[in-house]
Write a protein that holds these residues in place. Structure first.
Motif, PDB file in Angstrom:
ATOM      1  N   LYS A  24     -31.722  17.738 -21.806  1.00  0.00           N
ATOM      2  CA  LYS A  24     -32.204  18.318 -20.551  1.00  0.00           C
ATOM      3  C   LYS A  24     -31.034  18.772 -19.698  1.00  0.00           C
ATOM      4  O   LYS A  24     -31.104  19.806 -19.038  1.00  0.00           O
ATOM      5  N   ALA A  25     -29.950  17.986 -19.717  1.00  0.00           N
ATOM      6  CA  ALA A  25     -28.763  18.342 -18.935  1.00  0.00           C
ATOM      7  C   ALA A  25     -27.554  17.629 -19.523  1.00  0.00           C
ATOM      8  O   ALA A  25     -27.638  16.461 -19.921  1.00  0.00           O
ATOM      9  N   ALA A  26     -26.428  18.355 -19.596  1.00  0.00           N
ATOM     10  CA  ALA A  26     -25.178  17.758 -20.068  1.00  0.00           C
ATOM     11  C   ALA A  26     -24.452  17.112 -18.892  1.00  0.00           C
ATOM     12  O   ALA A  26     -24.674  17.481 -17.737  1.00  0.00           O
ATOM     13  N   PRO A  27     -23.589  16.134 -19.160  1.00  0.00           N
ATOM     14  CA  PRO A  27     -22.890  15.465 -18.054  1.00  0.00           C
ATOM     15  C   PRO A  27     -21.834  16.350 -17.411  1.00  0.00           C
ATOM     16  O   PRO A  27     -21.195  17.170 -18.070  1.00  0.00           O
ATOM     17  N   ASP A  28     -21.662  16.175 -16.111  1.00  0.00           N
ATOM     18  CA  ASP A  28     -20.590  16.831 -15.375  1.00  0.00           C
ATOM     19  C   ASP A  28     -19.329  15.980 -15.560  1.00  0.00           C
ATOM     20  O   ASP A  28     -19.287  14.836 -15.111  1.00  0.00           O
ATOM     21  N   PRO A  29     -18.295  16.503 -16.226  1.00  0.00           N
ATOM     22  CA  PRO A  29     -17.094  15.706 -16.495  1.00  0.00           C
ATOM     23  C   PRO A  29     -16.330  15.306 -15.242  1.00  0.00           C
ATOM     24  O   PRO A  29     -15.460  14.438 -15.295  1.00  0.00           O
TER      25      PRO A  29
ATOM     26  N   PRO B 284     -35.030   7.797 -15.069  1.00  0.00           N
ATOM     27  CA  PRO B 284     -34.131   7.199 -14.075  1.00  0.00           C
ATOM     28  C   PRO B 284     -34.368   5.709 -13.905  1.00  0.00           C
ATOM     29  O   PRO B 284     -35.498   5.232 -13.994  1.00  0.00           O
ATOM     30  N   ILE B 285     -33.293   4.977 -13.645  1.00  0.00           N
ATOM     31  CA  ILE B 285     -33.393   3.546 -13.367  1.00  0.00           C
ATOM     32  C   ILE B 285     -33.964   3.328 -11.981  1.00  0.00           C
ATOM     33  O   ILE B 285     -34.719   2.400 -11.744  1.00  0.00           O
ATOM     34  N   ALA B 286     -33.624   4.194 -11.047  1.00  0.00           N
ATOM     35  CA  ALA B 286     -34.153   4.088  -9.695  1.00  0.00           C
ATOM     36  C   ALA B 286     -34.107   5.461  -9.055  1.00  0.00           C
ATOM     37  O   ALA B 286     -33.273   6.290  -9.398  1.00  0.00           O
ATOM     38  N   GLU B 287     -35.025   5.700  -8.153  1.00  0.00           N
ATOM     39  CA  GLU B 287     -35.035   6.959  -7.427  1.00  0.00           C
ATOM     40  C   GLU B 287     -34.052   6.893  -6.261  1.00  0.00           C
ATOM     41  O   GLU B 287     -33.746   5.818  -5.751  1.00  0.00           O
ATOM     42  N   SER B 288     -33.568   8.046  -5.843  1.00  0.00           N
ATOM     43  CA  SER B 288     -32.689   8.094  -4.676  1.00  0.00           C
ATOM     44  C   SER B 288     -33.453   7.647  -3.442  1.00  0.00           C
ATOM     45  O   SER B 288     -34.641   7.891  -3.309  1.00  0.00           O
ATOM     46  N   SER B 289     -32.756   6.968  -2.551  1.00  0.00           N
ATOM     47  CA  SER B 289     -33.398   6.527  -1.312  1.00  0.00           C
ATOM     48  C   SER B 289     -33.679   7.721  -0.422  1.00  0.00           C
ATOM     49  O   SER B 289     -32.939   8.695  -0.404  1.00  0.00           O
ATOM     50  N   ARG B 290     -34.768   7.653   0.297  1.00  0.00           N
ATOM     51  CA  ARG B 290     -35.142   8.720   1.225  1.00  0.00           C
ATOM     52  C   ARG B 290     -35.503   8.101   2.564  1.00  0.00           C
ATOM     53  O   ARG B 290     -36.006   6.998   2.633  1.00  0.00           O
ATOM     54  N   GLY B 291     -35.267   8.847   3.625  1.00  0.00           N
ATOM     55  CA  GLY B 291     -35.635   8.355   4.949  1.00  0.00           C
ATOM     56  C   GLY B 291     -34.876   7.090   5.293  1.00  0.00           C
ATOM     57  O   GLY B 291     -33.663   7.036   5.223  1.00  0.00           O
ATOM     58  N   GLU B 292     -35.643   6.049   5.658  1.00  0.00           N
ATOM     59  CA  GLU B 292     -35.043   4.798   6.091  1.00  0.00           C
ATOM     60  C   GLU B 292     -34.931   3.785   4.949  1.00  0.00           C
ATOM     61  O   GLU B 292     -34.665   2.620   5.173  1.00  0.00           O
ATOM     62  N   SER B 293     -35.184   4.217   3.727  1.00  0.00           N
ATOM     63  CA  SER B 293     -35.145   3.297   2.591  1.00  0.00           C
ATOM     64  C   SER B 293     -33.746   2.711   2.427  1.00  0.00           C
ATOM     65  O   SER B 293     -32.744   3.387   2.621  1.00  0.00           O
ATOM     66  N   THR B 294     -33.701   1.445   2.040  1.00  0.00           N
ATOM     67  CA  THR B 294     -32.417   0.782   1.824  1.00  0.00           C
ATOM     68  C   THR B 294     -32.080   0.703   0.336  1.00  0.00           C
ATOM     69  O   THR B 294     -31.103   0.074  -0.030  1.00  0.00           O
ATOM     70  N   ALA B 295     -32.921   1.306  -0.512  1.00  0.00           N
ATOM     71  CA  ALA B 295     -32.651   1.287  -1.944  1.00  0.00           C
ATOM     72  C   ALA B 295     -31.380   2.078  -2.237  1.00  0.00           C
ATOM     73  O   ALA B 295     -31.068   3.055  -1.548  1.00  0.00           O
ATOM     74  N   PRO B 296     -30.610   1.666  -3.247  1.00  0.00           N
ATOM     75  CA  PRO B 296     -29.382   2.409  -3.567  1.00  0.00           C
ATOM     76  C   PRO B 296     -29.690   3.814  -4.070  1.00  0.00           C
ATOM     77  O   PRO B 296     -30.729   4.048  -4.692  1.00  0.00           O
ATOM     78  N   ARG B 297     -28.799   4.724  -3.777  1.00  0.00           N
ATOM     79  CA  ARG B 297     -28.929   6.092  -4.272  1.00  0.00           C
ATOM     80  C   ARG B 297     -28.333   6.162  -5.679  1.00  0.00           C
ATOM     81  O   ARG B 297     -27.315   5.546  -5.956  1.00  0.00           O
ATOM     82  N   TRP B 298     -28.976   6.914  -6.556  1.00  0.00           N
ATOM     83  CA  TRP B 298     -28.501   7.091  -7.925  1.00  0.00           C
ATOM     84  C   TRP B 298     -28.228   8.560  -8.179  1.00  0.00           C
ATOM     85  O   TRP B 298     -28.908   9.436  -7.639  1.00  0.00           O
ATOM     86  N   ASP B 299     -27.224   8.811  -8.989  1.00  0.00           N
ATOM     87  CA  ASP B 299     -26.865  10.176  -9.363  1.00  0.00           C
ATOM     88  C   ASP B 299     -26.551  10.159 -10.855  1.00  0.00           C
ATOM     89  O   ASP B 299     -25.604   9.500 -11.294  1.00  0.00           O
ATOM     90  N   TYR B 300     -27.352  10.877 -11.626  1.00  0.00           N
ATOM     91  CA  TYR B 300     -27.217  10.839 -13.090  1.00  0.00           C
ATOM     92  C   TYR B 300     -26.502  12.069 -13.653  1.00  0.00           C
ATOM     93  O   TYR B 300     -26.516  12.280 -14.874  1.00  0.00           O
ATOM     94  N   ARG B 301     -25.872  12.848 -12.792  1.00  0.00           N
ATOM     95  CA  ARG B 301     -25.214  14.063 -13.286  1.00  0.00           C
ATOM     96  C   ARG B 301     -23.994  13.764 -14.142  1.00  0.00           C
ATOM     97  O   ARG B 301     -23.498  14.642 -14.838  1.00  0.00           O
ATOM     98  N   GLY B 302     -23.508  12.529 -14.122  1.00  0.00           N
ATOM     99  CA  GLY B 302     -22.335  12.179 -14.913  1.00  0.00           C
ATOM    100  C   GLY B 302     -22.657  11.707 -16.313  1.00  0.00           C
ATOM    101  O   GLY B 302     -21.741  11.367 -17.076  1.00  0.00           O
ATOM    102  N   THR B 303     -23.938  11.692 -16.699  1.00  0.00           N
ATOM    103  CA  THR B 303     -24.304  11.237 -18.037  1.00  0.00           C
ATOM    104  C   THR B 303     -25.269  12.228 -18.666  1.00  0.00           C
ATOM    105  O   THR B 303     -25.794  13.132 -18.000  1.00  0.00           O
ATOM    106  N   TRP B 304     -25.507  12.099 -19.970  1.00  0.00           N
ATOM    107  CA  TRP B 304     -26.456  12.960 -20.660  1.00  0.00           C
ATOM    108  C   TRP B 304     -27.876  12.637 -20.207  1.00  0.00           C
ATOM    109  O   TRP B 304     -28.229  11.473 -20.042  1.00  0.00           O
TER     110      TRP B 304
END
Length: 266
Positions: free
Chosen positions: A212-217, A183-203
């Motif tokens: 490990k996982a195919a992309p969700d079209p 991952p490029i960055a982890e999802s933000s948790r709690g009060e973190s201001t880091a951007p949330r990432w979601d990799y389900r759209g890519t291989w």
């Protein structure tokens, strides 16, 4: 059945549009969510079953006996309901960017891993190198004294600050090739201001290129897309979950086939 739920209102309908319009008629406002009910829910028992709405599965998961969050289509976005972050495929210019080659979708088949060390292996080399250099400082301080320690400390600093740049570059190279191994960055948790990432759209691949996982079209992969604000000559970074203020510039007037440079905007 479909249910739209938001601030102060909840409405249902046989179709997503019917539920959305009923939500607006009921005075619904604020952030809303579109959910498909389990197969056994009918117009006659939905009022009772909504009280059991405990666990909602993400889009493209679950089964016919699950409450499933549904991604609104373009027609529902145009109704003016606040569905949250507008994904790239719902933004103006998306199709034109695909046709022009400015945006590339993940390949339909698992992509071939790029030559060289995968990002996961880069990360291992980074931490191993830092550990080795750190362990050498103690014996070198005894053998070589202060000058040797200073040299090792300089190498440690150069390794620690230089190699992560190579690691991040490799991550982006993999993402541009249609997959990730780290991952490029982890999802933000709690009060973190880091951007949330979601990799389900890519291989998602392992270090040796296994899937490990195919992309969700139904989801857009993280990457650069036409800005939802419609900024000419700029592609905006989509993390798979939200837009962040980072852009790539391109020159459509020159007939280019892709982004030419990147610039970070605060």
């Amino acid at each position: 059945m479909y249910v739209v739920s938001g601030s102060g209102a909840r409405a249902s309908g046989e179709t997503p549009e019917e539920a959305a319009r009923a939500f607006l008629e009921a005075g619904g406002s604020g952030r809303a969510m579109l959910v498909r009910s389990p197969a056994w829910v009918t117009p006659y028992n939905i009022a009772e079953q909504l009280g059991r709405w405990h666990l909602i599965e993400p889009a493209a998961t679950g089964d016919d006996d699950s409450w499933i969050q549904v991604l609104p289509d373009r027609a529902l976005w145009d109704l003016g309901i606040d569905w949250g972050e507008r994904p790239p495929r719902m933004c103006d210019g998306y199709r034109a960017a695909l046709d022009a080659g400015l945006v590339r979708l993940p390949p339909s088949a698992p992509p071939t891993a790029l030559p060289g060390l995968a990002a996961t292996l880069h990360a291992k080399v980074l931490f191993i190198g830092v550990g080795v250099l750190f362990l050498l400082i103690v014996p070198m301080s005894t053998i070589g004294g202060t000058p040797a320690v200073m040299v090792l400390a300089g190498l440690l600093a150069a390794w620690f600050f230089g190699f992560p740049r190579l690691l991040e570059r490799r991550k982006w190279q993999e993402l541009d090739a249609g997959y990730i191994t780290l991952p490029i960055a982890e999802s933000s948790r709690g009060e973190s201001t880091a951007p949330r990432w979601d990799y389900r759209g890519t291989w998602q691949l392992t270090a040796n290129g296994e899937v490990k996982a195919a992309p969700d079209p139904n989801l857009d992969a993280p990457g650069y897309y036409p800005s939802p604000a419609g900024i000419p000559g700029r592609l905006n970074l989509w993390t798979g979950a939200q837009w962040v203020a980072e852009f790539r510039e391109y020159a459509p007037a020159l007939g280019t086939s892709g982004p030419q440079s990147s610039a970070r905007s605060s």
